[in-house]
Write an enzyme that holds these catalytic residues in place. Structure first.
Site, PDB file in Angstrom:
ATOM      1  N   HIS A 311      29.715  31.853  -1.290  1.00 48.72           N
ATOM      2  CA  HIS A 311      30.614  32.177  -2.399  1.00 48.72           C
ATOM      3  C   HIS A 311      30.915  30.895  -3.166  1.00 48.72           C
ATOM      4  O   HIS A 311      31.036  29.828  -2.578  1.00 48.72           O
ATOM      5  CB  HIS A 311      31.935  32.766  -1.863  1.00 48.72           C
ATOM      6  CG  HIS A 311      32.714  33.475  -2.922  1.00 48.72           C
ATOM      7  ND1 HIS A 311      33.526  32.834  -3.814  1.00 48.72           N
ATOM      8  CD2 HIS A 311      32.758  34.781  -3.251  1.00 48.72           C
ATOM      9  CE1 HIS A 311      34.064  33.715  -4.631  1.00 48.72           C
ATOM     10  NE2 HIS A 311      33.626  34.899  -4.318  1.00 48.72           N
ATOM     11  N   ASP A 368      30.865  41.305  -0.099  1.00 46.19           N
ATOM     12  CA  ASP A 368      29.759  42.279  -0.136  1.00 46.19           C
ATOM     13  C   ASP A 368      29.108  42.495   1.210  1.00 46.19           C
ATOM     14  O   ASP A 368      28.350  43.445   1.388  1.00 46.19           O
ATOM     15  CB  ASP A 368      28.712  41.801  -1.157  1.00 46.19           C
ATOM     16  CG  ASP A 368      29.289  41.843  -2.553  1.00 46.19           C
ATOM     17  OD1 ASP A 368      29.388  40.790  -3.192  1.00 46.19           O
ATOM     18  OD2 ASP A 368      29.715  42.939  -2.967  1.00 46.19           O
TER      19      ASP A 368
HETATM   20  C1  SDX Z   1      30.587  38.217  -5.567  1.00 50.20           C
HETATM   21  O1  SDX Z   1      32.890  34.686  -8.118  1.00 50.20           O
HETATM   22  C2  SDX Z   1      33.379  35.680  -7.518  1.00 50.20           C
HETATM   23  O2  SDX Z   1      34.535  35.757  -7.285  1.00 50.20           O
HETATM   24  C3  SDX Z   1      32.412  36.775  -7.159  1.00 50.20           C
HETATM   25  C4  SDX Z   1      32.959  37.894  -6.291  1.00 50.20           C
HETATM   26  C5  SDX Z   1      33.996  38.701  -7.027  1.00 50.20           C
HETATM   27  O3  SDX Z   1      34.822  39.332  -6.367  1.00 50.20           O
HETATM   28  O4  SDX Z   1      33.907  38.796  -8.289  1.00 50.20           O
HETATM   29  O5  SDX Z   1      33.552  37.346  -5.125  1.00 50.20           O
HETATM   30  C6  SDX Z   1      31.870  38.884  -5.883  1.00 50.20           C
HETATM   31  O6  SDX Z   1      29.787  38.080  -6.449  1.00 50.20           O
HETATM   32  C7  SDX Z   1      30.352  37.690  -4.176  1.00 50.20           C
HETATM   33  C8  SDX Z   1      28.975  36.954  -4.035  1.00 50.20           C
HETATM   34  C9  SDX Z   1      27.892  38.024  -3.820  1.00 50.20           C
HETATM   35  N1  SDX Z   1      26.565  37.382  -3.887  1.00 50.20           N
HETATM   36  C10 SDX Z   1      25.790  37.291  -2.778  1.00 50.20           C
HETATM   37  O7  SDX Z   1      26.165  37.583  -1.645  1.00 50.20           O
HETATM   38  C11 SDX Z   1      24.393  36.755  -3.052  1.00 50.20           C
HETATM   39  C12 SDX Z   1      24.025  35.693  -2.001  1.00 50.20           C
HETATM   40  N2  SDX Z   1      24.887  34.500  -2.258  1.00 50.20           N
HETATM   41  C13 SDX Z   1      24.393  33.542  -3.169  1.00 50.20           C
HETATM   42  O8  SDX Z   1      23.411  33.827  -4.066  1.00 50.20           O
HETATM   43  C14 SDX Z   1      25.345  32.375  -3.459  1.00 50.20           C
HETATM   44  O9  SDX Z   1      25.965  32.041  -2.292  1.00 50.20           O
HETATM   45  C15 SDX Z   1      26.379  32.607  -4.544  1.00 50.20           C
HETATM   46  C16 SDX Z   1      25.736  32.945  -5.839  1.00 50.20           C
HETATM   47  C17 SDX Z   1      27.339  33.663  -4.144  1.00 50.20           C
HETATM   48  C18 SDX Z   1      27.161  31.297  -4.700  1.00 50.20           C
HETATM   49  O10 SDX Z   1      26.282  30.362  -5.090  1.00 50.20           O
HETATM   50  P1  SDX Z   1      26.716  28.844  -5.434  1.00 50.20           P
HETATM   51  O11 SDX Z   1      28.114  28.552  -5.039  1.00 50.20           O
HETATM   52  O12 SDX Z   1      26.327  28.610  -6.838  1.00 50.20           O
HETATM   53  O13 SDX Z   1      25.878  28.059  -4.404  1.00 50.20           O
HETATM   54  P2  SDX Z   1      24.421  27.560  -4.691  1.00 50.20           P
HETATM   55  O14 SDX Z   1      23.608  28.707  -5.216  1.00 50.20           O
HETATM   56  O15 SDX Z   1      24.509  26.297  -5.475  1.00 50.20           O
HETATM   57  O16 SDX Z   1      23.893  27.232  -3.200  1.00 50.20           O
HETATM   58  C19 SDX Z   1      24.346  26.045  -2.499  1.00 50.20           C
HETATM   59  C20 SDX Z   1      23.395  25.909  -1.331  1.00 50.20           C
HETATM   60  C21 SDX Z   1      21.931  25.950  -1.771  1.00 50.20           C
HETATM   61  O17 SDX Z   1      21.172  25.249  -0.809  1.00 50.20           O
HETATM   62  P3  SDX Z   1      20.788  23.657  -1.132  1.00 50.20           P
HETATM   63  O18 SDX Z   1      20.082  23.677  -2.480  1.00 50.20           O
HETATM   64  O19 SDX Z   1      22.131  22.933  -1.152  1.00 50.20           O
HETATM   65  O20 SDX Z   1      19.894  23.287   0.022  1.00 50.20           O
HETATM   66  O21 SDX Z   1      23.558  27.031  -0.442  1.00 50.20           O
HETATM   67  C22 SDX Z   1      22.351  27.786  -0.400  1.00 50.20           C
HETATM   68  C23 SDX Z   1      21.579  27.421  -1.634  1.00 50.20           C
HETATM   69  O22 SDX Z   1      20.187  27.607  -1.421  1.00 50.20           O
HETATM   70  N3  SDX Z   1      22.775  29.189  -0.405  1.00 50.20           N
HETATM   71  C24 SDX Z   1      22.218  30.126   0.378  1.00 50.20           C
HETATM   72  C25 SDX Z   1      22.958  31.298   0.111  1.00 50.20           C
HETATM   73  N4  SDX Z   1      23.909  31.047  -0.803  1.00 50.20           N
HETATM   74  C26 SDX Z   1      23.792  29.725  -1.134  1.00 50.20           C
HETATM   75  N5  SDX Z   1      21.190  30.078   1.269  1.00 50.20           N
HETATM   76  C27 SDX Z   1      20.888  31.247   1.892  1.00 50.20           C
HETATM   77  N6  SDX Z   1      21.567  32.419   1.702  1.00 50.20           N
HETATM   78  C28 SDX Z   1      22.601  32.470   0.821  1.00 50.20           C
HETATM   79  N7  SDX Z   1      23.243  33.624   0.609  1.00 50.20           N
END
Ligand code: SDX
Length: 434
Positions: A311, A368
């Protein structure tokens, strides 16, 4: 800056041989900010912050989140208390009006929602125009935007009318969602009943039928109502920011709500609940226990991500996931409901929370991760999951729309950029191009 922000000691920015003083401020929960609203005029510089990870877009009094402490409050009330003691209609009133309703106010609001739960009969034809198998989020976004053609909004809106339109939309979004589901399975539409309250009415429109009896299961009604409460708002998330951006151009409220629905649809945002189930189904179909999938999710070369994990704000735990997990347990333990996907989900969570890849990146289950399992246990089809997220989020979107519209700061949202494309070059006739 409004009077709710406390000015702090100014920040000093040094650029070359010049120093600039920038105002700083603090919110009621101790969040601090540097006010850069005059930065470009003062220095010629802008800031660069992809995804606005470090940028506050506005002041807001609706929802407070502390990502490190796992705090989520709507208008000062803890999400855990609201989930346990309140109901969605009362929470929608709280978000929209800023206070919990008195008895008479709640009755009036609930009656208003019931009286505005139908949509214009001519709108039903639109459903027939969508191809079979259309994703219900595409239908929802289209139908909500088209409300502006059947319910044109006067140029001058007084507050009472604005609140009525907003209440109508909180109610109609539920009817449109249920009608789109009925159309998708070729069953006759079930109209809203004035005898049923919000969530019961929705479930009845979804699952009742002229040819079979449909008994509302109180545990499922409670689980879905709690699902709506937990999704009702979440400060400046992607879809709410889209609503505030669209609203800043003074587009009508139906277009603004449709913008929120479209942004929510994405798998990184509201579409994640559907992706979580599809991920669990894939693991189950492959007979795996999730270990292999977790390795894929950690592999930079793999497109897989552990959906429902991570998140932008919560870096310890998502308080909504904690509540939903308990509700999930309760619903599945009832009458011995077992779901192999729930067992896989619990195993994935257990493994991921011990794995340094997730721990070092502060990736924890988000709202989620368990919500899809509750919807599945309630018999909601997977492609309707994000639609239910949109129903829950509607009062939050509309509360932010109203707050933005009535704030002193309202200016059209128009971020700047740093250009990195071609510098000036002369046009070449097509014969000269190589
Ligand atoms: C919602 O914003 C809100 O409030 C949203 C929400 C709401 O109520 O409105 O809470 C609802 O959207 C919840 C999130 C639902 N999405 C998912 O579950 C999809 C999976 N999660 C991700 O795609 C991700 O974690 C995000 C988009 C939620 C957050 O992404 P960030 O904070 O931009 O983090 P990032 O993409 O920059 O990742 C940081 C690191 C990366 O690795 P490195 O490049 O540092 O090596 O964490 C890794 C990413 O690859 N990473 C994951 C991951 N999420 C981040 N690796 C594996 N699985 C994951 N789910």
């Amino acid at each position: 800056m409004t009077d709710k922000l406390q000015p702090l000691h100014p920040a000093t920015l040094t650029l070359g041989d010049k120093s600039y003083s920038l105002p700083t401020c603090e919110g009621v929960e101790g969040e601090k900010a540097i006010d850069i609203s005059k930065l470009r005029a003062q220095t010629g510089y802008i800031t660069l912050d992809e995804g606005y990870v470090n940028t506050g877009a506005c002041e807001s009094a609706i929802t407070y989140i502390d990502g490190d402490k796992g705090i989520l409050r709507y208008r000062g009330y803890a999400i855990e208390e609201l989930a346990e003691k309140s109901r969605f209609v009362e929470v929608a009133y709280l978000l929209l009006h800023g206070e919990l309703p008195q008895k008479e106010q709640l009755l009036q609001f609930s009656t208003r929602l019931n009286e505005s739960s139908i949509i214009h009969e001519d709108m039903h034809h639109f459903f027939n125009g969508f191809p079979r198998g259309s994703h219900p989020m595409g239908i929802l976004a289209t139908m909500v935007a088209s409300l502006s053609t059947f319910y044109p909004i006067p140029d001058e809106l007084d507050d009472a009318t604005e609140i009525q339109i907003v209440a109508n939309l909180v109610s109609q979004v539920r009817t449109i969602a249920a009608f789109s589901y009925k159309k998708s399975i070729g069953e006759p539409l079930i109209y809203p009943s004035y005898k049923l309250k919000y969530t019961r009415n929705f479930l009845n429109m979804m699952f009742a039928s002229p040819v079979r009896d449909y008994e509302l299961d109180e545990d499922i009604v409670r689980a879905i109502d709690m699902f709506f409460i937990l999704h009702a708002d979440h400060e400046q998330n992607c879809s709410t920011s889209s609503v505030r951006t669209a609203g800043s151009s003074l587009a009508n409220v139906y277009a603004v709500a449709s913008a929120g629905i479209c942004a929510l649809w994405g798998p990184r945002h509201g579409g994640a609940n559907q992706e979580v189930i599809q991920m669990l189904e894939k693991i189950h179909a492959e007979g795996g226990d999730g270990t292999e999938f977790i390795n894929q999710a950690k592999d930079k070369n793999s497109p897989s991500r552990l959906m429902g994990f991570g998140h932008r704000v919560y870096k310890n735990f998502d308080p909504r996931a904690v509540v939903l997990k308990k509700q999930c347990d309760k619903l599945l333990n009832k009458a011995g409901m077992t779901d192999p996907l729930f067992d896989i989900a619990r195993r994935l969570e257990e493994c991921a929370l011990k794995d340094d890849y997730f721990i070092s990146r502060k990736l924890y289950p988000n709202v989620d991760f368990y919500s899809g399992l509750i919807l599945r246990a309630a018999g909601i089809p997977t492609n309707m999951f994000t639609v239910l997220f949109a129903i829950g989020r509607m009062p939050g979107w509309l509360a932010h729309w109203r707050e933005m519209l009535h704030s002193k700061q309202v200016t059209i949202t128009r971020p700047r950029q740093i250009y990195v494309g071609e510098t000036l070059r002369a046009y070449q006739d097509i014969d000269q191009r190589s």
